[in-house]
Design a protein around this motif. Structure first.
Motif, mmCIF file in Angstrom:
data_model
loop_
_atom_site.group_PDB
_atom_site.id
_atom_site.type_symbol
_atom_site.label_atom_id
_atom_site.label_comp_id
_atom_site.label_asym_id
_atom_site.label_seq_id
_atom_site.Cartn_x
_atom_site.Cartn_y
_atom_site.Cartn_z
ATOM 1 N N LEU A 1 0.719 -1.287 -0.077
ATOM 2 C CA LEU A 1 0.067 0.005 0.017
ATOM 3 C C LEU A 1 0.779 1.220 -0.152
ATOM 4 O O LEU A 1 1.383 1.663 0.911
ATOM 5 C CB LEU A 1 -0.951 -0.051 1.231
ATOM 6 C CG LEU A 1 -1.828 1.177 1.495
ATOM 7 C CD1 LEU A 1 -2.950 1.149 0.091
ATOM 8 C CD2 LEU A 1 -2.627 1.240 2.966
ATOM 9 N N ASP A 2 1.018 1.933 -1.139
ATOM 10 C CA ASP A 2 1.811 2.983 -1.340
ATOM 11 C C ASP A 2 3.431 2.588 -1.095
ATOM 12 O O ASP A 2 4.062 3.451 -0.458
ATOM 13 C CB ASP A 2 1.493 4.162 -0.460
ATOM 14 C CG ASP A 2 -0.026 4.778 -0.713
ATOM 15 O OD1 ASP A 2 -0.243 4.564 -1.970
ATOM 16 O OD2 ASP A 2 -0.874 5.240 0.144
ATOM 17 N N GLY A 3 3.607 1.505 -1.398
ATOM 18 C CA GLY A 3 5.246 0.999 -1.428
ATOM 19 C C GLY A 3 5.271 0.287 0.047
ATOM 20 O O GLY A 3 6.261 0.009 0.214
ATOM 21 N N ILE A 4 4.255 0.155 0.769
ATOM 22 C CA ILE A 4 4.549 -0.307 2.247
ATOM 23 C C ILE A 4 3.714 -1.520 2.454
ATOM 24 O O ILE A 4 2.498 -1.470 2.007
ATOM 25 C CB ILE A 4 4.327 0.802 3.248
ATOM 26 C CG1 ILE A 4 4.943 2.227 3.038
ATOM 27 C CG2 ILE A 4 4.455 0.253 4.888
ATOM 28 C CD1 ILE A 4 4.554 3.217 4.272
ATOM 29 N N ALA A 5 4.628 -2.460 3.031
ATOM 30 C CA ALA A 5 4.124 -3.662 3.089
ATOM 31 C C ALA A 5 2.999 -3.725 4.274
ATOM 32 O O ALA A 5 3.222 -3.472 5.274
ATOM 33 C CB ALA A 5 5.171 -5.055 3.315
ATOM 34 N N TRP A 6 1.863 -4.392 4.101
ATOM 35 C CA TRP A 6 0.793 -4.404 5.129
ATOM 36 C C TRP A 6 0.336 -5.789 5.486
ATOM 37 O O TRP A 6 -0.416 -5.973 6.390
ATOM 38 C CB TRP A 6 -0.432 -3.395 4.704
ATOM 39 C CG TRP A 6 -1.278 -3.902 3.576
ATOM 40 C CD1 TRP A 6 -0.934 -3.746 2.161
ATOM 41 C CD2 TRP A 6 -2.296 -4.841 3.416
ATOM 42 N NE1 TRP A 6 -1.581 -4.279 1.270
ATOM 43 C CE2 TRP A 6 -2.572 -5.177 1.929
ATOM 44 C CE3 TRP A 6 -3.017 -5.400 4.274
ATOM 45 C CZ2 TRP A 6 -3.524 -5.750 1.423
ATOM 46 C CZ3 TRP A 6 -4.211 -6.106 3.889
ATOM 47 C CH2 TRP A 6 -4.407 -6.365 2.466
ATOM 48 N N ALA B 158 3.012 -11.477 3.349
ATOM 49 C CA ALA B 158 3.424 -11.792 2.216
ATOM 50 C C ALA B 158 4.369 -10.384 1.599
ATOM 51 O O ALA B 158 5.357 -10.654 0.795
ATOM 52 C CB ALA B 158 2.230 -11.990 1.132
ATOM 53 N N GLY B 159 3.501 -9.289 1.938
ATOM 54 C CA GLY B 159 4.400 -8.099 1.469
ATOM 55 C C GLY B 159 5.709 -7.975 2.161
ATOM 56 O O GLY B 159 6.716 -7.359 1.394
ATOM 57 N N ARG B 160 5.819 -8.292 3.269
ATOM 58 C CA ARG B 160 7.011 -8.106 4.184
ATOM 59 C C ARG B 160 7.983 -9.080 3.392
ATOM 60 O O ARG B 160 9.210 -8.954 3.837
ATOM 61 C CB ARG B 160 7.063 -8.138 5.445
ATOM 62 C CG ARG B 160 6.080 -7.231 5.902
ATOM 63 C CD ARG B 160 5.655 -7.343 7.581
ATOM 64 N NE ARG B 160 6.852 -6.935 8.324
ATOM 65 C CZ ARG B 160 7.076 -6.910 9.480
ATOM 66 N NH1 ARG B 160 5.867 -7.381 10.239
ATOM 67 N NH2 ARG B 160 7.824 -6.808 10.163
#
Length: 579
Positions: A371-376, A379-381
């Motif tokens: 979300l806007d380049g930040i993992a939430w 999996a994103g992390r």
């Protein structure tokens, strides 16, 4: 007798002594006196250190139980039991001695394990007898002590202590398997009852540690779920409590996962007979440990656990590929290590290419978790760690590719390693690796482009060194400096045409290849002391290199290249004049 007398006096004058002193002196005297007696008596354990470790485990259970019994006058106060001052002092002293003897016992067991393991590591082809079973009894007593400790109340140090003792028990059980030469599988006379011939002590350690990891993950998650279910209706605040983070637990968990990873790699490359059973079950152990690590990463984020989970999943697929490749080994008897490894190299390289694609594809899928380049999400992390895993796998794949390329010259084998199957499958796996790296390089990565070019070079060398003897191959080998110079010119022209295309990331590695590595090899082959088939080879090779650097200097407007080209052209003219 002096220590026994000290213990008796400490009990007699317990109420006159300061708080905790009486219980401490009593435990000290009994511990030292018993240790002296056990050290000098025979018992049923021959080794003195093992006897003392067994005594230490027994005393740990005794002092822990005695400390709990000494706590009198229980009452409910904030969910804990309170005690009278004197009873609390004696109980705390005895419990502290239980912790002290337990730590000393664990240190002694670790020393015994290191002493028994190190010779097996440095001499893998030697035979070693199994160690005695008394260590398991020692670990059992330590587990009993932890159970008694748990009855006294919950402590954040209990889970990591339980995990360490379980890992030590698995380590000890693996050393109970005799070690034999891995030139062949373990002979029957050295095997335990019901032990398969391929079930080695290293595999026992790998499988046992993976079981410990899975069991620890399951128990931890079950406790968390039970706590959440019991929250309704009186303890709703437990619904907001985070996943438990016990001190040192994640670090020990990471050490065990690292051990499973190292042992799994060893199972892949170890010498020994062919077969599918060992790599298949090793793959099962790796995937179980990897899933446990990834699940724990989902429950409580840890970068180390995430990376280990990705690595273990990759290793499990590699082990399965090795199991699938085992039927392709030479069918007669047990193939030698030199004959078996080229086939495994093919399987490993193919699997690494597939896993590079898989992790790269998952990174593109997980991009939705930003979300806007930040993992939430978890999996994103994990995106940067999946990218890093793919990069490391590419580097390992290059090492495997060159090992496979030069295997014919390095290993003494009865097989020439140049059959039709090898001449087709070997280059294809390297080209697949090069294509995977090229796909990643198109997004602007010079490192991936370098990997792709290197894999392509490995494929070319693989084919060349295995070509049958012919006039064409002999001519290329004899006039190598001239051929290399011509190749360098072609590579430079290709590199010059790439900066404005979608393949611009390949320009820097091709530049280095054309202007540094290939000319270096060509110049080393035409040094004054080198043996050349014809005298004209030196000036022609130097002249081609001069043209190479003139092209680079004029297109890039670099004076250094022009000067170097002039020097080479003068050297070529001098060599031609002397013909």
């Amino acid at each position: 007798m002096a220590f026994v007398a000290l213990s008796v006096l400490s009990i007699i004058f317990c109420r006159q002594l300061p708080r905790r002193i009486g219980g401490s002196l009593f435990a000290f005297g009994i511990t030292i006196a018993t240790g002296i007696v056990v050290h000098h008596c025979g018992w049923f354990v021959a080794d003195a250190i093992q006897r003392l470790c067994l005594l230490g485990a027994a005393l740990t259970a005794i002092w822990t139980a005695a400390g709990r019994s000494a706590e009198v006058g229980p009452s409910q106060q904030d969910g804990h039991s309170a005690s009278s001052p004197k009873g609390a002092g004696v109980g705390e002293s005895l419990s502290a001695w239980g912790l002290l003897t337990g730590a000393a016992t664990a240190a002694g067991v670790l020393s015994l394990l290191m002493e028994a393991t190190w010779p097996r590591i440095i001499s893998p082809n030697a035979s070693f007898e199994s160690i005695s079973w008394t260590g398991l009894l020692t670990m059992g007593l330590l587990l009993v002590s932890i159970g008694i400790w748990r009855l006294r109340g919950s402590s954040p140090q209990q889970p990591v202590t339980l995990l360490v003792v379980a890992a030590l028990a698995v380590w000890w059980s693996s050393l109970m398997i005799p070690s034999a030469s891995f030139i062949d599988e373990i002979p029957e006379r050295l095997r335990l009852p019901l032990q398969p011939r391929w079930w080695t002590w290293t595999f026992q350690l790998q499988a046992g540690l993976s079981i410990v990891l899975v069991a620890a993950a399951i128990i931890q998650d079950l406790r968390y779920r039970v706590r959440r279910k019991a929250a309704w209706p009186d303890r709703l605040d437990d619904l907001l409590a985070p996943y438990p983070r016990w001190p040192g637990y994640a670090q020990v968990e990471g050490l065990l996962a690292s051990a499973v990873l190292i042992l799994g790699v060893y199972q892949v490359v170890r010498s020994g007979g062919r077969g599918w059973a060992m790599p298949t079950i090793s793959a099962a152990a790796c995937i179980a440990a990897g899933i446990a690590c990834l699940y724990m990463t989902y429950r409580r984020w840890s970068a180390n656990t995430a990376g280990l989970g990705l690595a273990l999943v990759t290793l499990s697929v590699v082990s399965l590929a090795c199991a699938a490749a085992s039927p392709f080994c030479p069918p007669s008897g047990y193939p030698t290590y030199a004959d078996r490894m080229p086939i495994l190299f093919n399987a490993i390289l193919l699997t690494l290419s597939l896993m590079i694609w898989l992790w790269g594809w998952l990174v593109r899928v997980w991009d939705q978790q930003l979300l806007d380049g930040i993992a939430w999400t978890t999996a994103g992390r994990m995106m940067p760690y999946a990218k890093r895993t793919a990069f490391y796998l590419a580097a390992i794949g290059l090492l495997v590719a060159f090992q496979m390329t030069l295997w014919r010259e390095r290993a003494l084998s009865s097989n020439d390693d140049n059959g039709p199957y090898r001449m087709v499958i070997g280059p294809l796996t390297m080209l697949l690796l090069s294509w995977q790296c090229a796909s990643a390089a198109r997004r602007g990565s010079i490192a991936w482009a370098s990997f792709s070019v290197t894999a392509l070079i490995a494929a070319v060398i693989f084919v060349f060194v295995r070509l049958p003897a012919s006039d064409a191959r002999g001519w290329v080998s004899q006039y190598g400096p001239v051929v290399l110079g011509a190749i360098a010119v072609v590579v430079l022209l290709v590199a010059e045409s790439l900066p404005k295309s979608a393949w611009k990331a390949f320009a820097p590695p091709l530049w280095f290849l054309a202007l540094l590595f290939i000319p270096m090899k060509s110049l080393l082959d035409v040094l004054p002391g080198a043996k050349l088939p014809e005298e004209w080879v030196r000036p022609v090779a130097l002249g081609i290199l001069a043209i190479l650097y003139f092209i680079a200097g004029t297109r890039e407007h670099r004076r250094a290249f022009l000067i170097l080209g002039t020097v080479l052209l003068a050297a070529a003219a001098n060599g031609a004049y002397r013909l």
